[in-house]
Design an enzyme around this catalytic site. Structure first.
Site: not given
Ligand code: NAP
Ligand code: NAG
Ligand code: NAG
Ligand code: NAG
Length: 318
Positions: A170, A202, A206, A48
């Site tokens: 989250s 996790y 959050k 996202i």
């Molecule tokens: N997906 C869901 O259902 C969901 C639900 C609730 C909340 N969220 C929250 O939404 C946010 C975005 O998640 P997403 O679902 O889009 O996940 P994602 O596709 O895994 O993207 C996560 C991003 O965070 C980056 N990241 C991880 N570790 C890092 C670090 N040490 N330094 C800098 N960047 C780092 C990743 O980079 P790399 O590619 O280099 O690893 C990636 O760009 C998160 O905070 C997650 O907790 C997601």
């Protein structure tokens, strides 16, 4: 036979409506343009974060992609530029699992960019382990890294007037707790590595995001900076990439049906970043593009203050 067909038809109909109304959720309706404004999106090389960056670039903002991998960051840079049709997009390396990296990102940013109007703390990880500084991985990346980043950039946000900080948290925070004893002894929210234990940590991380928004809101009272935390929805992203493949396989059919795509998943972040008139909800939690109530533990003044002070120590700010 015809009753059977009717039932099948009804089930498909209900499923269709469910997917297109409930799963999809509300969209950000603001048409706000952001020419002359600068935005940072952490973790914007995928998921996202990337979709959010594309939307903000389309609105005219100068967008800083703050990502840890040069390879993935530069690939995203090309894609965001291409899909938004804007060349006001920059990649700057940021690894939230390294306090040193956070500091050098802030230094580079403050030197090279005169403005900061919106900071989106989006990056998140679902994995146990240790950061470079020996902190629990999810505590360190999801919370401490963003804590330090936000604090180092706060003066620039204040200088730019009615700027915003948006924290992607989250719904999982509902299951979270903050174990201060564990934090004090192990610099981690929890130690187990089973799927359920990781899910617990996790969720805890959050909850930290929301408590921080709560405390930060108080500290920003005399300024024009406002802050928000949010649940983006359940979204098909790479977040579960480190999860056991059996669990991933079992989750797959569910995620295909019940989860949002990244465009739908970016809407609440965009709402908090650009929607006009939400300043009265300073410090509050959003979901489905609407402000939501949280349980007492997510607005616990004492816990928020204690976590803030501990974070100052662990991030080397105090
Ligand atoms: N997906 C869901 O259902 C969901 C639900 C609730 C909340 N969220 C929250 O939404 C946010 C975005 O998640 P997403 O679902 O889009 O996940 P994602 O596709 O895994 O993207 C996560 C991003 O965070 C980056 N990241 C991880 N570790 C890092 C670090 N040490 N330094 C800098 N960047 C780092 C990743 O980079 P790399 O590619 O280099 O690893 C990636 O760009 C998160 O905070 C997650 O907790 C997601
Ligand atoms: C989001 O809001 C829309 C419009 O109010 C509603 O129809 C939908 O069911 C909501 N979705 C969720 C997951 O709450
Ligand atoms: C984006 O990439 C496509 C295919 O690579 C190309 O045809 C298109 O012109 C590019 N658009 C922009 C705005 O760069
Ligand atoms: C966002 O979360 C981080 C980490 O929990 C925290 O340090 C920061 O102050 C929060 N900012 C806002 C606006 O909630």
């Amino acid at each position: 036979m015809s009753t059977f067909m009717l039932v099948v038809g009804a089930v498909i109909g209900v499923a269709y409506i469910y997917r297109h109304v409930v799963v999809k959720g509300k969209r950000c309706t603001s048409e706000a343009k952001l020419h002359g404004k600068t935005v940072i999106v952490t973790g914007s090389n995928t998921g996202i974060g990337k979709t959010t960056a594309i939307d903000l670039a389309k609105r005219g903002a100068r967008v800083i992609l703050a990502c840890r991998s040069k390879l993935r960051g530069e690939a995203a840079l090309e894609e965001v530029k291409n899909k938004s049709g804007s060349n006001q997009v920059v990649f700057m390396p940021l690894d939230l699992g390294s306090l040193q990296s956070v500091r050098s990102f802030a230094e580079t940013f403050l030197k090279s960019e005169p403005r900061l109007d919106i900071l989106i703390n989006n990056a998140g990880i679902f994995l146990q382990g240790r950061t470079e500084d020996g902190l629990g991985m999810m505590f360190g990346v999801n919370h401490i890294g963003h804590f330090l980043l936000t604090n180092l950039l706060l003066d620039r946000l204040k200088e730019c007037g009615s700027s915003r900080v948006v924290n992607v948290s989250s719904m999982a925070h509902n299951f979270g707790k903050i174990d201060f004893d564990c934090l004090n002894t192990h610099k981690a929210l929890g130690l187990g590595t089973s799927f359920m234990q990781q899910l617990q940590v996790y969720s805890d991380s959050k909850l930290c995001n929301i408590l921080f928004t709560h405390e930060l809101a108080k500290r920003l009272q005399e300024t024009k900076v406002t802050c928000y935390s949010l649940h983006p929805g359940a979204i098909n992203t790479e977040l579960t990439r480190n999860t056991d493949s059996l669990i991933k396989m079992l989750l797959k059919p569910l995620t295909l049906f019940f989860f949002k795509n990244t465009d739908q998943g970016a809407q609440t972040t965009l709402h908090c970043a650009v929607q006009e008139g939400i300043e009265l909800f300073h410090g509050r939690y959003f979901s489905n593009c609407s402000v939501k109530q949280v349980y007492a533990k997510a607005k616990d003044d004492a816990a928020a203050k204690k976590l803030w002070e501990l974070s100052e120590r662990l991030s080397g700010l105090a």
